[in-house]
Motif scaffolding. Structure first.
Motif, PDB file in Angstrom:
ATOM      1  N   MET A  29       4.309 101.518  -3.944  1.00 57.59           N
ATOM      2  CA  MET A  29       5.763 101.696  -3.937  1.00 57.59           C
ATOM      3  C   MET A  29       6.119 102.847  -3.007  1.00 57.59           C
ATOM      4  N   SER A  30       7.096 102.626  -2.166  1.00 54.24           N
ATOM      5  CA  SER A  30       7.556 103.675  -1.271  1.00 54.24           C
ATOM      6  C   SER A  30       8.532 104.574  -2.030  1.00 54.24           C
ATOM      7  N   THR A  31       8.347 105.869  -1.896  1.00 53.86           N
ATOM      8  CA  THR A  31       9.208 106.821  -2.600  1.00 53.86           C
ATOM      9  C   THR A  31      10.030 107.598  -1.575  1.00 53.86           C
ATOM     10  N   PRO A  32      11.347 107.676  -1.778  1.00 50.96           N
ATOM     11  CA  PRO A  32      12.177 108.371  -0.795  1.00 50.96           C
ATOM     12  C   PRO A  32      12.010 109.884  -0.887  1.00 50.96           C
ATOM     13  N   ASP A  33      12.135 110.548   0.247  1.00 47.66           N
ATOM     14  CA  ASP A  33      12.252 112.001   0.262  1.00 47.66           C
ATOM     15  C   ASP A  33      13.707 112.300  -0.093  1.00 47.66           C
ATOM     16  N   LEU A  34      13.914 112.987  -1.196  1.00 53.43           N
ATOM     17  CA  LEU A  34      15.282 113.269  -1.632  1.00 53.43           C
ATOM     18  C   LEU A  34      15.925 114.420  -0.871  1.00 53.43           C
ATOM     19  N   GLY A  35      15.141 115.109  -0.040  1.00 50.75           N
ATOM     20  CA  GLY A  35      15.654 116.263   0.690  1.00 50.75           C
ATOM     21  C   GLY A  35      16.882 115.980   1.535  1.00 50.75           C
ATOM     22  N   PRO A  36      16.882 114.908   2.344  1.00 54.02           N
ATOM     23  CA  PRO A  36      18.089 114.638   3.137  1.00 54.02           C
ATOM     24  C   PRO A  36      19.341 114.460   2.270  1.00 54.02           C
ATOM     25  N   GLN A  37      19.202 113.781   1.135  1.00 52.65           N
ATOM     26  CA  GLN A  37      20.370 113.567   0.276  1.00 52.65           C
ATOM     27  C   GLN A  37      20.780 114.850  -0.448  1.00 52.65           C
ATOM     28  N   GLY A  90      23.418 120.754 -13.581  1.00 55.26           N
ATOM     29  CA  GLY A  90      22.582 120.456 -14.737  1.00 55.26           C
ATOM     30  C   GLY A  90      21.591 119.338 -14.484  1.00 55.26           C
ATOM     31  N   LEU A  91      22.044 118.255 -13.841  1.00 53.59           N
ATOM     32  CA  LEU A  91      21.127 117.141 -13.608  1.00 53.59           C
ATOM     33  C   LEU A  91      20.054 117.524 -12.595  1.00 53.59           C
ATOM     34  N   SER A  92      20.399 118.385 -11.627  1.00 52.87           N
ATOM     35  CA  SER A  92      19.403 118.807 -10.640  1.00 52.87           C
ATOM     36  C   SER A  92      18.288 119.607 -11.304  1.00 52.87           C
ATOM     37  N   ALA A  93      18.658 120.502 -12.213  1.00 51.93           N
ATOM     38  CA  ALA A  93      17.649 121.273 -12.946  1.00 51.93           C
ATOM     39  C   ALA A  93      16.822 120.354 -13.840  1.00 51.93           C
ATOM     40  N   ALA A  94      17.492 119.416 -14.512  1.00 55.50           N
ATOM     41  CA  ALA A  94      16.782 118.515 -15.423  1.00 55.50           C
ATOM     42  C   ALA A  94      15.780 117.632 -14.677  1.00 55.50           C
ATOM     43  N   PHE A  95      16.202 117.050 -13.566  1.00 56.10           N
ATOM     44  CA  PHE A  95      15.305 116.152 -12.838  1.00 56.10           C
ATOM     45  C   PHE A  95      14.264 116.912 -12.019  1.00 56.10           C
ATOM     46  N   ARG A  96      14.560 118.144 -11.643  1.00 57.67           N
ATOM     47  CA  ARG A  96      13.516 118.999 -11.054  1.00 57.67           C
ATOM     48  C   ARG A  96      12.388 119.191 -12.063  1.00 57.67           C
ATOM     49  N   ASP A  97      12.766 119.528 -13.291  1.00 63.84           N
ATOM     50  CA  ASP A  97      11.757 119.775 -14.315  1.00 63.84           C
ATOM     51  C   ASP A  97      11.087 118.480 -14.765  1.00 63.84           C
ATOM     52  N   ALA A  98      11.833 117.369 -14.734  1.00 65.47           N
ATOM     53  CA  ALA A  98      11.228 116.074 -15.058  1.00 65.47           C
ATOM     54  C   ALA A  98      10.148 115.731 -14.041  1.00 65.47           C
ATOM     55  N   ALA A  99      10.406 116.016 -12.764  1.00 68.31           N
ATOM     56  CA  ALA A  99       9.403 115.753 -11.727  1.00 68.31           C
ATOM     57  C   ALA A  99       8.159 116.596 -11.950  1.00 68.31           C
ATOM     58  N   ARG A 100       8.361 117.824 -12.371  1.00 67.07           N
ATOM     59  CA  ARG A 100       7.236 118.740 -12.608  1.00 67.07           C
ATOM     60  C   ARG A 100       6.533 118.471 -13.940  1.00 67.07           C
ATOM     61  N   GLY A 141      12.744 108.980 -10.819  1.00 66.67           N
ATOM     62  CA  GLY A 141      13.018 109.204  -9.406  1.00 66.67           C
ATOM     63  C   GLY A 141      14.141 108.327  -8.899  1.00 66.67           C
ATOM     64  N   ALA A 142      14.169 107.067  -9.341  1.00 59.30           N
ATOM     65  CA  ALA A 142      15.246 106.157  -8.942  1.00 59.30           C
ATOM     66  C   ALA A 142      16.578 106.605  -9.536  1.00 59.30           C
ATOM     67  N   VAL A 143      16.542 107.084 -10.779  1.00 53.99           N
ATOM     68  CA  VAL A 143      17.770 107.549 -11.429  1.00 53.99           C
ATOM     69  C   VAL A 143      18.358 108.734 -10.674  1.00 53.99           C
ATOM     70  N   VAL A 144      17.502 109.698 -10.316  1.00 51.92           N
ATOM     71  CA  VAL A 144      18.046 110.883  -9.648  1.00 51.92           C
ATOM     72  C   VAL A 144      18.534 110.554  -8.235  1.00 51.92           C
ATOM     73  N   GLY A 197      19.330 103.220  -0.428  1.00 56.02           N
ATOM     74  CA  GLY A 197      18.552 102.024  -0.719  1.00 56.02           C
ATOM     75  C   GLY A 197      17.938 102.076  -2.105  1.00 56.02           C
ATOM     76  N   SER A 198      17.393 103.226  -2.479  1.00 61.37           N
ATOM     77  CA  SER A 198      16.819 103.398  -3.811  1.00 61.37           C
ATOM     78  C   SER A 198      17.897 103.258  -4.881  1.00 61.37           C
ATOM     79  N   ALA A 199      19.062 103.867  -4.636  1.00 63.13           N
ATOM     80  CA  ALA A 199      20.163 103.776  -5.587  1.00 63.13           C
ATOM     81  C   ALA A 199      20.629 102.336  -5.763  1.00 63.13           C
ATOM     82  N   LEU A 200      20.749 101.596  -4.657  1.00 61.07           N
ATOM     83  CA  LEU A 200      21.195 100.200  -4.744  1.00 61.07           C
ATOM     84  C   LEU A 200      20.225  99.349  -5.557  1.00 61.07           C
TER      85      LEU A 200
END
Length: 196
Positions: free
Chosen positions: A1-9, A45-55, A115-118, A145-148
């Motif tokens: 599965m290809s995973t997007p770099d979320l940095g640009p967004q 709040g969601l950025s902190a939550a999904f940062r920690d979810a990734a970790r 990852g898709a949710v965030v 594309g991931s969001a769609l």
């Protein structure tokens, strides 16, 4: 599965937030019941939550359910939000973030789904923020594309009515990808703040 770099967004969202003038913080957004300041608080709040979810750093940030309290910003939000957005993007660059299980919003879910949710959250709330504050918005194509993909799957979910999204707003299949994503998220792509 290809995973997007979320940095640009995340950088796009940070630029939008940076350009919000103080006088628009109390203005309306496409999110019912959320003023611009509340939308920014939600993004924080969601950025902190999904940062920690990734970790896989599960705890208070990942256990809080959304929409329990009205999110808001504090006095240091202009410095804090871009920092947390950068940390979020960096955390999701680790391939391990996309594997195994994690938690966000008090819900256990696979890393790939989180990852898709965030990606969806960043794309759609970027649109919300841009539309509410009269800014131009072109999301990152990979995140869009991931969001769609995520939103199409969510639209087919029979439990959608009890979930995070409102009813799908019909959008022509020939419409641009962002408009289709916005409609699938339960928003009217034509939404504009009422001028008075």
């Amino acid at each position: 599965m290809s995973t997007p770099d979320l940095g640009p967004q995340t950088r796009i969202v940070a630029r939008l937030a940076e350009s919000v003038p103080d006088e628009l913080l109390t203005g309306p957004t496409p999110c019912p019941d959320l003023a611009v300041r509340n939308l920014l608080g939600h993004l924080l709040g969601l950025s902190a939550a999904f940062r920690d979810a990734a970790r896989k750093d599960l705890g208070p940030t990942t256990d809080n359910r959304p929409n329990v309290t009205l999110p808001d910003i504090g006095p240091g939000w202009r410095e804090e939000l871009p920092k947390v957005l950068d940390e979020l993007a960096d955390a999701w660059r680790d391939p391990a973030a996309w594997t195994g299980d994690t938690r966000a919003g008090g819900v256990d879910l696979p890393g790939a789904v989180a990852g898709a949710v965030v990606a969806d959250e960043l794309v759609i709330h970027g649109w919300d923020l841009a539309r509410a504050t009269g800014q131009e918005y072109v999301p990152d194509p990979a995140a869009l594309g991931s969001a769609l993909t995520f939103l199409h799957a969510a639209a087919d979910d029979p439990d959608r009515a009890s979930g995070l999204f409102g009813p799908v707003v019909p959008v022509p299949g020939s419409a641009p990808a962002l408009e289709r994503a916005v409609g699938l998220s339960g928003r009217d792509p034509g939404w504009r703040p009422v001028s008075g």
